[in-house]
Design an enzyme around this catalytic site. Structure first.
Site, short mmCIF file in Angstrom:
data_model
loop_
_atom_site.label_atom_id
_atom_site.label_comp_id
_atom_site.label_asym_id
_atom_site.label_seq_id
_atom_site.Cartn_x
_atom_site.Cartn_y
_atom_site.Cartn_z
N HIS A 66 9.37 -7.46 5.68
CA HIS A 66 9.65 -7.94 4.46
C HIS A 66 11.12 -7.31 3.53
O HIS A 66 11.24 -6.03 4.16
CB HIS A 66 8.64 -6.79 3.69
CG HIS A 66 7.81 -5.34 4.20
ND1 HIS A 66 8.68 -4.58 2.87
CD2 HIS A 66 7.24 -4.84 4.82
CE1 HIS A 66 8.44 -3.63 3.29
NE2 HIS A 66 7.61 -3.59 4.15
N ASP A 68 10.73 -6.18 0.29
CA ASP A 68 10.28 -5.18 -0.58
C ASP A 68 10.29 -3.88 -0.66
O ASP A 68 10.09 -3.79 0.43
CB ASP A 68 9.34 -6.02 -1.24
CG ASP A 68 7.86 -5.95 -0.74
OD1 ASP A 68 7.92 -6.36 -0.07
OD2 ASP A 68 6.68 -5.29 -1.62
N ASP A 99 11.63 1.69 5.79
CA ASP A 99 10.28 0.48 5.61
C ASP A 99 10.86 -0.55 4.75
O ASP A 99 10.44 -0.54 3.70
CB ASP A 99 9.66 1.59 4.93
CG ASP A 99 7.82 0.52 4.44
OD1 ASP A 99 7.61 -0.61 5.40
OD2 ASP A 99 7.21 0.71 4.13
N GLU A 133 5.00 -7.40 0.62
CA GLU A 133 4.31 -6.30 1.15
C GLU A 133 3.60 -5.53 0.71
O GLU A 133 2.75 -5.26 0.93
CB GLU A 133 5.24 -6.06 3.11
CG GLU A 133 4.44 -5.94 3.93
CD GLU A 133 4.12 -4.63 3.67
OE1 GLU A 133 2.76 -4.09 4.53
OE2 GLU A 133 4.57 -3.36 2.79
N HIS A 348 8.04 5.75 1.79
CA HIS A 348 7.28 6.02 0.97
C HIS A 348 7.71 7.26 -0.07
O HIS A 348 6.96 6.96 -0.38
CB HIS A 348 5.46 5.36 0.98
CG HIS A 348 5.40 4.59 1.23
ND1 HIS A 348 3.95 3.61 1.07
CD2 HIS A 348 5.67 3.05 1.78
CE1 HIS A 348 4.36 1.75 1.14
NE2 HIS A 348 5.34 2.22 2.54
ZN ZN Z 1 6.77 -2.20 5.33
#
Ligand code: ZN
Length: 375
Positions: A66, A68, A99, A133, A348
């Site tokens: 992904h 995003d 990520d 995602e 995150h």
């Molecule tokens: Zn991810």
């Protein structure tokens, strides 16, 4: 400067908060096209997706990922600007570094190097890339898979670039994920004065025994690949705020993370049996977030273990822990699916970063997997 780092920086500098893609996929397509990939835009609504494929034959090796990223949170809390890639002490900082823009860059470099060394490789190489995602995942991978399934286009092996590693790149590979099922329960009572309980019906009192039973139930014992299924209550809301009112309703939200020993339907049936046994008056809405999947053996797992060993000397550990991923949409087609990406310690979070050396190691591992499966 490393090509993988170069591409990672380019991707981080594009502010692609879900469902924005901010040109990341065009950048990827522009690298893949000259290598012989056909690029297909499979965007749906606000979500940008591409399916890129080089070759028409089976087996099909697919990189999935992904573009995003999750929001940065307050930018002033970051040591470096989240959407401007910054090198610091051997790490590259920025939202999406781990990520999973670093993985995307590593996939591109691995593919470039592999195709140049093996122009006549076996089978096909594909990329399935989405810009949703991290969000509601309605128009992303699941829709692309529907499109591929409708024309019977099959993925044999799928490597999802999610950051699977814990301390060192390649130490953990995810070879499956638990299923996820959420219940939103509304228990109905009759509101009244606490001094006149015979004129009311207290949904809190009525629910507690049922909830205790659900919380203490052993749903299964798990198996060699999965821990036992877990039931967790995440929210309870009830009461008017006043101390002298029995509330008329109670809202409870709970979630199952389940193994391959039970199905979502069995969990629903058993939950309803408990609620009914306690004679609750209720409404319940279920949100099904994904089936469990498992790739316990096969050529993909083997090639991945050997590639990690060859590139890093590490014996990787297979794991099914952690949250859900887009692998849950790909595995039901019959594909072997694993997840392998960089260290996930900062994903995150504020000050997300990835070790620069790990990016090249990851590209080497990805290339070695291609070599073992398609050379
Ligand atoms: Zn991810």
């Amino acid at each position: 400067m490393s090509r993988t780092l170069d591409l990672t920086i380019d991707l981080i500098n594009r502010k692609s908060v879900t469902p924005e893609d901010a040109g990341c996929q065009d950048m990827m397509a522009n690298i893949l096209k000259p290598l012989g990939f056909e690029i297909e835009d499979l965007s749906f609504a606000d979500t940008k997706n591409i399916w890129a494929r080089k070759g028409t034959e089976a087996p099909v090796f697919c990189f999935a990922g992904h573009t995003d990223v999750v929001p940065s949170g307050p930018e002033q809390n970051w040591q470096t600007p989240p959407f401007k890639a910054t090198e610091k002490d051997g790490y590259i900082h920025g939202r999406g570094a781990a990520d999973m823009k670093g993985s995307l860059a590593a996939m591109l470099v691995a593919t470039e190097n592999f195709v140049k060394a093996n122009p006549q490789h076996k089978g096909s190489i594909a990329f399935l890339i989405t810009s949703d995602e991290e969000g509601p995942f309605i128009n992303g991978t699941t829709k692309v898979i529907d499109t591929l399934e409708a024309r019977n286009e099959k993925i044999t092996w799928c490597l999802v670039g999610e950051p699977s590693s814990t301390d060192l790149v390649g130490d953990i590979v995810k070879n499956g994920r638990r299923g996820s099922l959420t219940g939103d329960l509304l228990v109905k009572g009759i509101q009244g004065h606490v001094a006149y309980p015979h004129l009311a019906r207290n949904p809190i009192h009525e629910s507690t025994l049922a909830l205790a039973e659900l919380a203490n139930t052993q749903w299964d014992k798990g198996n060699d690949s999965f821990p036992a299924t877990s039931f967790q209550i995440s929210n309870i809301n009830g009461g008017t705020g006043a101390g002298n009112v029995i509330p008329g309703e109670l809202k409870i939200c709970f979630n199952f993370r389940f193994s391959t020993e039970v199905t979502d339907q069995q969990l629903i049936t058993r939950t309803l049996q408990v609620l009914d046994a306690h004679k609750l008056d209720y409404d319940i809405d279920w949100t099904f977030n994904g089936q469990p999947f498992l790739t316990d053996s096969g050529k993909l797992v083997e090639a991945t273990q050997q590639a990690i060993k060859g590139c890093t000397g590490r014996e990787t550990v297979l794991s099914t822990a952690g949250g859900t991923s887009d692998g849950r949409f790909i595995a039901p087609t019959g594909a072997q699916v694993i997840e392998l990406g960089p260290v996930n310690a900062t994903i995150h979070k504020i000050d997300e970063c990835v070790k620069i050396d790990d990016l090249d190691t990851l590209a080497d591992i990805y290339q070695d997997i291609l070599q073992r499966l398609l050379a």
